[in-house]
Design a protein around this motif. Structure first.
Motif, PDB file in Angstrom:
ATOM      1  N   PRO A  73       0.835  -1.216   0.000  1.00  0.00           N
ATOM      2  CA  PRO A  73       0.000   0.000   0.000  1.00  0.00           C
ATOM      3  C   PRO A  73       0.862   1.255   0.000  1.00  0.00           C
ATOM      4  CG  PRO A  73       0.005  -1.016   2.163  1.00  0.00           C
ATOM      5  CD  PRO A  73       0.760  -1.935   1.249  1.00  0.00           C
ATOM      6  N   TRP A  74       0.238   2.376  -0.340  1.00  0.00           N
ATOM      7  CA  TRP A  74       0.927   3.660  -0.342  1.00  0.00           C
ATOM      8  C   TRP A  74       1.337   4.014   1.072  1.00  0.00           C
ATOM      9  CZ3 TRP A  74       1.888   6.093  -4.910  1.00  0.00           C
ATOM     10  CH2 TRP A  74       1.158   5.668  -6.025  1.00  0.00           C
ATOM     11  N   HIS A  75       2.440   4.742   1.209  1.00  0.00           N
ATOM     12  CA  HIS A  75       2.880   5.180   2.527  1.00  0.00           C
ATOM     13  C   HIS A  75       1.860   6.184   3.072  1.00  0.00           C
ATOM     14  CE1 HIS A  75       5.328   6.899   5.706  1.00  0.00           C
ATOM     15  NE2 HIS A  75       6.092   5.814   5.610  1.00  0.00           N
ATOM     16  N   PRO A  76       1.538   6.101   4.373  1.00  0.00           N
ATOM     17  CA  PRO A  76       0.514   6.987   4.944  1.00  0.00           C
ATOM     18  C   PRO A  76       0.805   8.480   4.780  1.00  0.00           C
ATOM     19  CG  PRO A  76       1.017   5.213   6.459  1.00  0.00           C
ATOM     20  CD  PRO A  76       1.983   5.094   5.340  1.00  0.00           C
ATOM     21  N   TYR A  77       2.077   8.876   4.859  1.00  0.00           N
ATOM     22  CA  TYR A  77       2.388  10.302   4.706  1.00  0.00           C
ATOM     23  C   TYR A  77       2.148  10.783   3.277  1.00  0.00           C
ATOM     24  CZ  TYR A  77       4.472  10.217   9.347  1.00  0.00           C
ATOM     25  OH  TYR A  77       4.674  10.089  10.693  1.00  0.00           O
ATOM     26  N   LEU A  78       2.393   9.926   2.304  1.00  0.00           N
ATOM     27  CA  LEU A  78       2.108  10.285   0.918  1.00  0.00           C
ATOM     28  C   LEU A  78       0.599  10.413   0.703  1.00  0.00           C
ATOM     29  CD1 LEU A  78       3.111  10.798  -1.958  1.00  0.00           C
ATOM     30  CD2 LEU A  78       2.968   8.329  -2.339  1.00  0.00           C
ATOM     31  N   VAL A  79      -0.159   9.491   1.282  1.00  0.00           N
ATOM     32  CA  VAL A  79      -1.619   9.557   1.183  1.00  0.00           C
ATOM     33  C   VAL A  79      -2.128  10.832   1.862  1.00  0.00           C
ATOM     34  CG1 VAL A  79      -3.783   8.441   1.860  1.00  0.00           C
ATOM     35  CG2 VAL A  79      -1.882   7.057   1.014  1.00  0.00           C
ATOM     36  N   LEU A  80      -1.535  11.184   3.001  1.00  0.00           N
ATOM     37  CA  LEU A  80      -1.918  12.411   3.697  1.00  0.00           C
ATOM     38  C   LEU A  80      -1.664  13.636   2.826  1.00  0.00           C
ATOM     39  CD1 LEU A  80      -2.812  13.865   6.325  1.00  0.00           C
ATOM     40  CD2 LEU A  80      -0.395  13.835   6.987  1.00  0.00           C
TER      41      LEU A  80
END
Length: 97
Positions: free
Chosen positions: A11-18
């Protein structure tokens, strides 16, 4: 190997999604594989933004006039980040097993 044991993509890294969720409303949910959730968030952002704009008096600030849409936008950003973090942690944990 059974279908349940098939390797899922990372999955995408959470900070990138943020970051993406802050810049492009609803796209954070799309990155989390929940496009209908993102579309729903954008729909309610627009609807509540229009409703609060219509109900607010003219002397209210722009933030106050669009408060409903801004509220849903904030929830959307938080939702995208939290689900990304959950998905990322589950993926990392499953890689250890």
């Amino acid at each position: 190997m059974s279908p349940l044991e098939a390797k899922q993509p990372q999955p995408w890294h959470p900070y990138l999604v943020l970051l993406v969720a802050i810049i492009l409303p609803g796209v954070g949910q799309v990155l989390n594989n929940a496009p209908m959730r993102g579309l729903t968030m954008v729909f309610f952002m627009l609807v509540l933004g229009v409703v609060t704009f219509q109900l607010a008096s003219p002397d209210v600030s722009v933030i106050g006039q669009f408060a409903g849409g801004i509220f849903i936008y904030a929830l959307s950003v938080i939702d995208a980040y939290l689900w990304a973090k959950v998905r990322y942690q589950v993926y990392k944990h499953s890689a250890l097993i």
